[in-house]
Design an enzyme around this catalytic site. Sequence first.
Site, PDB file in Angstrom:
ATOM      1  N   ARG A 171       0.827  -1.226   0.000  1.00 35.15           N
ATOM      2  CA  ARG A 171       0.000   0.000   0.000  1.00 35.15           C
ATOM      3  C   ARG A 171       0.852   1.263   0.000  1.00 35.15           C
ATOM      4  O   ARG A 171       0.437   2.322   0.450  1.00 35.15           O
ATOM      5  CB  ARG A 171      -0.953   0.024   1.194  1.00 35.15           C
ATOM      6  N   LYS A 228       1.828  11.394 -11.152  1.00 36.06           N
ATOM      7  CA  LYS A 228       0.963  10.497 -11.934  1.00 36.06           C
ATOM      8  C   LYS A 228       1.750   9.242 -12.238  1.00 36.06           C
ATOM      9  O   LYS A 228       2.831   9.316 -12.836  1.00 36.06           O
ATOM     10  CB  LYS A 228       0.538  11.156 -13.245  1.00 36.06           C
ATOM     11  N   GLU A 267       6.959  18.523 -24.903  1.00 34.82           N
ATOM     12  CA  GLU A 267       6.276  18.846 -23.633  1.00 34.82           C
ATOM     13  C   GLU A 267       6.731  20.227 -23.137  1.00 34.82           C
ATOM     14  O   GLU A 267       5.977  20.939 -22.480  1.00 34.82           O
ATOM     15  CB  GLU A 267       6.557  17.774 -22.565  1.00 34.82           C
ATOM     16  N   LYS A 283       5.191  23.273 -13.796  1.00 33.31           N
ATOM     17  CA  LYS A 283       4.424  22.069 -13.437  1.00 33.31           C
ATOM     18  C   LYS A 283       4.196  22.001 -11.924  1.00 33.31           C
ATOM     19  O   LYS A 283       3.093  21.696 -11.463  1.00 33.31           O
ATOM     20  CB  LYS A 283       5.119  20.805 -13.946  1.00 33.31           C
ATOM     21  N   GLU A 301      -5.913  16.654 -10.369  1.00 34.25           N
ATOM     22  CA  GLU A 301      -6.536  17.034 -11.640  1.00 34.25           C
ATOM     23  C   GLU A 301      -8.054  17.176 -11.538  1.00 34.25           C
ATOM     24  O   GLU A 301      -8.796  16.609 -12.340  1.00 34.25           O
ATOM     25  CB  GLU A 301      -6.159  16.017 -12.732  1.00 34.25           C
ATOM     26  N   ARG A 357      -5.215  21.397 -13.313  1.00 32.53           N
ATOM     27  CA  ARG A 357      -4.125  20.541 -13.806  1.00 32.53           C
ATOM     28  C   ARG A 357      -4.367  20.037 -15.224  1.00 32.53           C
ATOM     29  O   ARG A 357      -3.420  19.726 -15.943  1.00 32.53           O
ATOM     30  CB  ARG A 357      -3.881  19.362 -12.840  1.00 32.53           C
ATOM     31  N   ASN A 407      -2.824  18.975 -20.231  1.00 36.38           N
ATOM     32  CA  ASN A 407      -3.228  18.076 -21.310  1.00 36.38           C
ATOM     33  C   ASN A 407      -3.345  18.805 -22.640  1.00 36.38           C
ATOM     34  O   ASN A 407      -3.898  18.259 -23.597  1.00 36.38           O
ATOM     35  CB  ASN A 407      -4.566  17.410 -20.967  1.00 36.38           C
ATOM     36  N   HIS A 424      -3.039  16.879 -25.746  1.00 32.79           N
ATOM     37  CA  HIS A 424      -3.089  15.452 -25.407  1.00 32.79           C
ATOM     38  C   HIS A 424      -4.377  14.751 -25.856  1.00 32.79           C
ATOM     39  O   HIS A 424      -4.376  13.537 -26.007  1.00 32.79           O
ATOM     40  CB  HIS A 424      -2.894  15.247 -23.901  1.00 32.79           C
ATOM     41  N   HIS A 441      -3.257  11.624 -27.572  1.00 39.04           N
ATOM     42  CA  HIS A 441      -3.471  10.257 -27.063  1.00 39.04           C
ATOM     43  C   HIS A 441      -4.182   9.396 -28.104  1.00 39.04           C
ATOM     44  O   HIS A 441      -3.896   8.211 -28.236  1.00 39.04           O
ATOM     45  CB  HIS A 441      -4.291  10.287 -25.769  1.00 39.04           C
ATOM     46  N   HIS A 454       5.534   9.595 -27.611  1.00 43.28           N
ATOM     47  CA  HIS A 454       4.515  10.374 -26.904  1.00 43.28           C
ATOM     48  C   HIS A 454       4.595  11.858 -27.296  1.00 43.28           C
ATOM     49  O   HIS A 454       3.598  12.469 -27.688  1.00 43.28           O
ATOM     50  CB  HIS A 454       4.719  10.197 -25.398  1.00 43.28           C
TER      51      HIS A 454
HETATM   52  N1  LIG Z   1       3.396  10.587 -15.431  1.00 48.30           N
HETATM   53  C1  LIG Z   1       3.267  11.645 -16.191  1.00 48.30           C
HETATM   54  O1  LIG Z   1       2.872  12.730 -15.737  1.00 48.30           O
HETATM   55  C2  LIG Z   1       3.665  11.560 -17.651  1.00 48.30           C
HETATM   56  C3  LIG Z   1       3.797  12.727 -18.408  1.00 48.30           C
HETATM   57  C4  LIG Z   1       4.224  12.606 -19.731  1.00 48.30           C
HETATM   58  C5  LIG Z   1       4.514  11.359 -20.269  1.00 48.30           C
HETATM   59  N2  LIG Z   1       4.370  10.252 -19.501  1.00 48.30           N
HETATM   60  C6  LIG Z   1       4.703   8.931 -20.028  1.00 48.30           C
HETATM   61  O2  LIG Z   1       6.093   8.876 -20.320  1.00 48.30           O
HETATM   62  C7  LIG Z   1       6.313   7.858 -21.286  1.00 48.30           C
HETATM   63  C8  LIG Z   1       7.312   8.334 -22.324  1.00 48.30           C
HETATM   64  O3  LIG Z   1       8.528   8.610 -21.674  1.00 48.30           O
HETATM   65  P1  LIG Z   1       9.889   8.789 -22.504  1.00 48.30           P
HETATM   66  O4  LIG Z   1       9.610   9.623 -23.692  1.00 48.30           O
HETATM   67  O5  LIG Z   1      10.918   9.207 -21.542  1.00 48.30           O
HETATM   68  O6  LIG Z   1      10.155   7.331 -23.118  1.00 48.30           O
HETATM   69  P2  LIG Z   1      10.967   6.073 -22.560  1.00 48.30           P
HETATM   70  O7  LIG Z   1      10.888   5.984 -21.104  1.00 48.30           O
HETATM   71  O8  LIG Z   1      10.496   4.910 -23.356  1.00 48.30           O
HETATM   72  O9  LIG Z   1      12.477   6.404 -22.971  1.00 48.30           O
HETATM   73  C9  LIG Z   1      12.808   6.498 -24.328  1.00 48.30           C
HETATM   74  C10 LIG Z   1      14.019   5.639 -24.684  1.00 48.30           C
HETATM   75  O10 LIG Z   1      15.217   6.302 -24.287  1.00 48.30           O
HETATM   76  C11 LIG Z   1      16.077   5.413 -23.585  1.00 48.30           C
HETATM   77  N3  LIG Z   1      16.843   6.244 -22.653  1.00 48.30           N
HETATM   78  C12 LIG Z   1      16.430   6.731 -21.475  1.00 48.30           C
HETATM   79  N4  LIG Z   1      17.363   7.533 -20.955  1.00 48.30           N
HETATM   80  C13 LIG Z   1      18.401   7.556 -21.813  1.00 48.30           C
HETATM   81  C14 LIG Z   1      19.649   8.219 -21.831  1.00 48.30           C
HETATM   82  N5  LIG Z   1      19.998   9.066 -20.876  1.00 48.30           N
HETATM   83  N6  LIG Z   1      20.472   8.008 -22.887  1.00 48.30           N
HETATM   84  C15 LIG Z   1      20.108   7.180 -23.899  1.00 48.30           C
HETATM   85  N7  LIG Z   1      18.927   6.532 -23.952  1.00 48.30           N
HETATM   86  C16 LIG Z   1      18.084   6.714 -22.912  1.00 48.30           C
HETATM   87  C17 LIG Z   1      15.110   4.458 -22.921  1.00 48.30           C
HETATM   88  O11 LIG Z   1      15.735   3.281 -22.548  1.00 48.30           O
HETATM   89  C18 LIG Z   1      14.054   4.274 -24.017  1.00 48.30           C
HETATM   90  O12 LIG Z   1      14.471   3.321 -24.953  1.00 48.30           O
HETATM   91  C19 LIG Z   1       4.960   7.508 -21.870  1.00 48.30           C
HETATM   92  O13 LIG Z   1       4.551   6.261 -21.378  1.00 48.30           O
HETATM   93  C20 LIG Z   1       4.051   8.599 -21.352  1.00 48.30           C
HETATM   94  O14 LIG Z   1       2.715   8.180 -21.189  1.00 48.30           O
HETATM   95  C21 LIG Z   1       3.962  10.326 -18.204  1.00 48.30           C
END
Ligand SMILES: NC(=O)c1ccc[n+]([C@@H]2O[C@H](COP(=O)([O-])OP(=O)(O)OC[C@H]3O[C@@H](n4cnc5c(N)ncnc54)[C@H](O)[C@@H]3O)[C@@H](O)[C@H]2O)c1
Length: 375
Positions: free
Chosen positions: A132, A154, A196, A238, A248, A252, A256, A259, A263, A276
């Site tokens: 939990r 999130k 972003e 943020k 949200e 918040r 989006n 988005h 999405h 993304h």
């Molecule tokens: N929680 C939230 O508020 C929020 C907000 C925006 C996006 N997201 C989520 O984030 C995700 C996308 O994240 P992302 O774009 O970081 O993608 P990701 O986590 O898939 O990373 C992209 C790629 O880069 C590689 N990588 C990471 N760090 C590296 C580095 N320093 N050097 C070389 N390679 C590296 C990773 O291994 C991966 O292959 C989506 O699932 C999206 O829904 C969440």
Amino acid sequence: MKIRVEPESSGKKDGYDIIIDAGIIGGNPAGKTVSLLNSAGINLKAGFLAVTTKTVHGLYGDKFSAFLKKCGIENFDFIVLPDGESTKSLKYLSDIHDRLIDKRMERSDYIIAFGGGVIGDLAGFAAATYLRGINFIQVPTTLLADVDSSVGGKTGIDHPKGKNLIGSFYQPKAVLIDVDMLKTLDKRELANGFAEVIKYGAALDADFFKYLESNYKKILTYDEESLIHIIERSCSIKADIVNKDEKESGLRSVLNFGHSLGHAVETLYNYENIKHGEAIAVGMVFAAKLSKHLGLCGEEDVNRIKNLIINSGLPADIPDFTPEQYINAMKLDKKVADKQIKFVLIKRIGTFEFKMLDFGLIYDYLTKLTKLKTP
Ligand SMILES: NC(=O)c1ccc[n+]([C@@H]2O[C@H](COP(=O)([O-])OP(=O)(O)OC[C@H]3O[C@@H](n4cnc5c(N)ncnc54)[C@H](O)[C@@H]3O)[C@@H](O)[C@H]2O)c1
């Protein structure tokens, strides 16, 4: 630089610091790093499980182990998962739970999310659900995770029927952003995170948007000073919003911007072959055009957003799916009520407006855009 996140809804008791610097993991002297962790209230004698991907572990696993040891952390381990969005799934959530149980980790121990947004969302949700709620630290390694996903709590995983459909709000104990790690990120990933950043400027801060228009070339060629600046500004914006509306319930959802359609684009691509941030870039141009169509903003605002997106190497045009496909995908959005969807629109760059829009109106506008595309 430190930015404090203190959501008002939790009486500020769940506050935490976002620490932004170059060299936190590899370059800083031990004393500085330990004091950073101490000031964030991290118990260095606890157990730690770092969740990461193959790529990040290959690049930074040794450095990160050395960093943890330098901080006096002895009891730590890694769980190394595959790269890619499909890792944000029930299967890998369960693998993390298995490891936590095997290691008999307790609530006072820590999960570290060491990777991009995929790892941050997945490891955060594992932390929220194991016993939990176990302590959790974000060490983001992509620009997208630095400026967005590591801040605000999130967490979650995808379901085959839609993105982020299973999750929770769960705040970390600290966010450590080491800009040095961005140097190994490829250009496409850097631009992905930059989308972003553009979002914050376009919807919330006209001066910041102007800065991005003037400096995007430096940023996208890994200039350290401008990267630190955009990360600080994005995290401040943020944090400010999360502090006012953690769960949200209103404000918040401005985050989006881009988005709703974004999405849908990701869903229609099955989360493959589009990132993304790229999908959000398409969504932001669509939202800006729709804002103009509804008489909210002018042509110049639309063109400035579109040009910055194109100049950054991001896609601006909506991919060739039918209006029906877009509407069906958008209906899975969490911001849908009855036959309407809550859309973030802009009145001008830096100023947003929420509107509940009928799907019929969006359908008609998508049809119009699709016809304009046909030669
Ligand atoms: N929680 C939230 O508020 C929020 C907000 C925006 C996006 N997201 C989520 O984030 C995700 C996308 O994240 P992302 O774009 O970081 O993608 P990701 O986590 O898939 O990373 C992209 C790629 O880069 C590689 N990588 C990471 N760090 C590296 C580095 N320093 N050097 C070389 N390679 C590296 C990773 O291994 C991966 O292959 C989506 O699932 C999206 O829904 C969440």
